[in-house]
Design a protein around this motif. Structure first.
Motif, PDB file in Angstrom:
ATOM      1  N   ALA A 136       0.810  -1.165  -0.189  1.00  0.00           N
ATOM      2  CA  ALA A 136      -0.086  -0.009   0.302  1.00  0.00           C
ATOM      3  C   ALA A 136       1.021   1.402   0.071  1.00  0.00           C
ATOM      4  N   VAL A 137       2.076   1.433   0.826  1.00  0.00           N
ATOM      5  CA  VAL A 137       2.908   2.406   0.943  1.00  0.00           C
ATOM      6  C   VAL A 137       3.375   2.409  -0.323  1.00  0.00           C
ATOM      7  N   THR A 138       3.634   1.589  -0.557  1.00  0.00           N
ATOM      8  CA  THR A 138       4.589   1.865  -1.795  1.00  0.00           C
ATOM      9  C   THR A 138       4.321   2.469  -3.121  1.00  0.00           C
ATOM     10  N   ILE A 139       2.347   1.433  -3.035  1.00  0.00           N
ATOM     11  CA  ILE A 139       1.890   1.870  -3.917  1.00  0.00           C
ATOM     12  C   ILE A 139       1.312   3.353  -4.295  1.00  0.00           C
ATOM     13  N   PHE A 140       1.044   3.900  -3.044  1.00  0.00           N
ATOM     14  CA  PHE A 140       0.671   4.713  -2.465  1.00  0.00           C
ATOM     15  C   PHE A 140       1.751   6.634  -2.742  1.00  0.00           C
ATOM     16  N   LEU A 141       3.380   6.345  -2.451  1.00  0.00           N
ATOM     17  CA  LEU A 141       4.138   7.037  -2.738  1.00  0.00           C
ATOM     18  C   LEU A 141       4.804   7.242  -4.118  1.00  0.00           C
ATOM     19  N   GLY A 142       4.090   6.214  -5.057  1.00  0.00           N
ATOM     20  CA  GLY A 142       4.250   6.400  -6.186  1.00  0.00           C
ATOM     21  C   GLY A 142       3.594   6.781  -7.080  1.00  0.00           C
ATOM     22  N   VAL A 143       2.647   7.047  -6.721  1.00  0.00           N
ATOM     23  CA  VAL A 143       1.903   7.385  -7.305  1.00  0.00           C
ATOM     24  C   VAL A 143       1.551   8.739  -6.939  1.00  0.00           C
ATOM     25  N   LEU A 144       1.441   9.167  -5.690  1.00  0.00           N
ATOM     26  CA  LEU A 144       1.594  10.926  -5.271  1.00  0.00           C
ATOM     27  C   LEU A 144       3.117  11.100  -6.584  1.00  0.00           C
ATOM     28  N   PHE A 273       8.767  13.837  -1.896  1.00  0.00           N
ATOM     29  CA  PHE A 273       9.123  12.928  -1.488  1.00  0.00           C
ATOM     30  C   PHE A 273       8.199  13.397   0.206  1.00  0.00           C
ATOM     31  N   PRO A 274       8.712  14.744   0.778  1.00  0.00           N
ATOM     32  CA  PRO A 274       7.839  15.391   1.962  1.00  0.00           C
ATOM     33  C   PRO A 274       6.525  15.392   2.068  1.00  0.00           C
ATOM     34  N   GLN A 275       5.796  15.908   1.096  1.00  0.00           N
ATOM     35  CA  GLN A 275       4.286  15.902   0.227  1.00  0.00           C
ATOM     36  C   GLN A 275       4.157  14.934   0.913  1.00  0.00           C
TER      37      GLN A 275
END
Length: 430
Positions: A136-144, A273-275
């Protein structure tokens, strides 16, 4: 395209389940536990193949998955696996205990799960949900970070003509309404605000807060038609919608704050990344709150499934509802990249839900097994400190009647959500 969207979600669902079980499987094997089965789905087996000591397969109903580990429950107090009993509750305990030993083979005596230290069992049961969290974290961060997300920007979408309290019902300007500060300052649709009071701004959240903190004269630096202009405005105090801290609004709640009078435009903005991490935190908080609020959603689900009630947009969805939404995503009139990003967000949300749901300390969920192992560790350490005999492994099988009740509640809730998903589905568009 609708069918493609459904297939994308189903593939993501099956991968997420297999990924979850891989966490359990890999850690169980790491600690020397024999795993005779690794299955995705429930019900009749569609395909299976045995490799080494493990049978891998796919079953007909993609509502979960499991791995079968030898010796999940310890024998009874007298060392037996099954006793003759007429009690239905005792029967549940004995059946669960016997099932965990039914594939026992010579040499497995040292490969039983219950003989592993409590911390190792906690790792085995936590590894499944942890895999969902990682995905979940990988996909969320990747999309964002690489696709971007629809975000309010500092570009002006429209300018208010006059000052109207947001707590009032929507209405047209009256002759006695004062001119909006943005209108009086000459702000125009299409302007991009790059600085407020000579301090650079590049996101809506920061600009919104600075406006609300200001009452009186202010300078607004905008980019217009390729050039930079400085506008001067006199902000006034007004009743405005309360924010939730992340750019959204709290419905029905208002505060007194500085007012400029324009609406921001929305656009696809890639997050640094911070956002992205900050938004990930907001998503996690929303997920936890949604899990806590599930019981309060049951009446609305019942009315939507059985009665004539409308389905709320934040209503819980099951696999059928999520698959329908996955299909709708690929029919939206948005760029293909955003269709993919939105579909990935749906899969990531599903994985986050799996993590949070499985962490509940209730059998038969992973959190329930973790709680049992943790309690065993506490009992054994306490006995050691008090110089008492080792109480031995905690018999989680004795909690199986409770597990059946919990499973029954989950099944009833799943059926209710399924009925609501079919009768009154959640839709992305009208």
């Amino acid at each position: 395209m609708f069918l493609i969207g459904i297939l994308v979600f189903v593939f993501g669902l099956l991968f997420s389940i297999a990924w979850h079980e891989l966490g359990h499987f890999s850690t169980a094997k790491l600690f020397g536990v024999r795993v005779p089965q690794f299955m995705v789905g429930f019900g009749p087996t569609l395909w299976s193949r045995k490799k080494g000591e493990t049978e891998y397969g796919i079953k007909a109903i993609p509502m979960g998955g499991y791995i079968r580990m030898i010796g999940m429950f310890p024998p009874g107090d007298d060392g037996s696996l099954r006793k003759r009993s007429t009690s239905p509750f005792r029967g549940m305990i004995e059946d669960a205990r016997a099932a965990s030993f039914e594939e026992l083979e010579p040499g497995d005596e040292k490969r039983l799960l219950y003989t592993r230290k409590p911390w190792k069992r906690i790792v085995v049961f936590f590894a499944g949900p942890a895999m969902n969290l990682i995905l979940a974290v990988t996909i969320f961060l990747g999309v964002l970070m690489f696709f971007g997300i629809n975000t309010q920007t500092t570009t002006v979408a429209s300018v208010s003509q006059c000052v109207i309290s947001q707590s009032e019902e929507q209405r047209d300007c009256r002759a006695d309404d004062p001119l909006a500060p943005a209108n009086a300052a000459g702000l125009k649709t299409g302007d991009t605000i790059v600085a407020f009071n000579n301090e650079p701004v590049d996101d809506w959240g920061t600009l919104q807060q600075r406006i609300r903190d200001t009452i009186g004269p202010a300078t607004i630096t905008v980019e217009r038609d390729g050039s930079t202009q400085v506008l001067r405005a006199d902000l006034i105090e007004n009743q405005v919608a309360k924010t939730d801290g992340s750019g959204g609004y709290v419905e029905g709640e208002y505060v007194s704050a500085g007012f400029l009078g324009f609406s921001p435009a929305s656009g696809i903005v890639k997050q640094d990344f911070p956002q992205a991490v900050d938004r990930m935190g907001d998503i996690m908080t929303t997920g936890v709150q949604a899990l806590v609020n599930i019981p309060s959603k049951v009446p609305d689900l019942w009315n939507a499934a059985i009665g004539n009630g409308e389905r709320a947009q934040d209503s819980p969805m099951g696999v059928v509802g999520a698959a329908r939404v996955g299909g709708e995503i690929f029919t939206l009139d948005i760029p293909a990249s955003q269709q993919i990003a939105t579909a990935l967000f749906l899969v990531a949300g599903f994985n986050l839900s799996l993590f949070l749901f499985n962490m509940l300390p209730l059998l038969p969920l992973d959190g329930g097994h973790m709680a049992g192992a943790a309690w065993e560790s506490v009992r054994r350490h306490t006995a050691r400190l008090l110089r008492r005999p080792d109480p031995g492994p905690f018999d989680v099988a004795k909690l199986m009647p409770v597990a059946y009740v919990v499973a029954g509640v989950f099944i009833c809730f799943t059926l209710l959500v399924l009925a609501a998903d079919i009768v009154t589905p959640v839709r992305l568009t009208g």
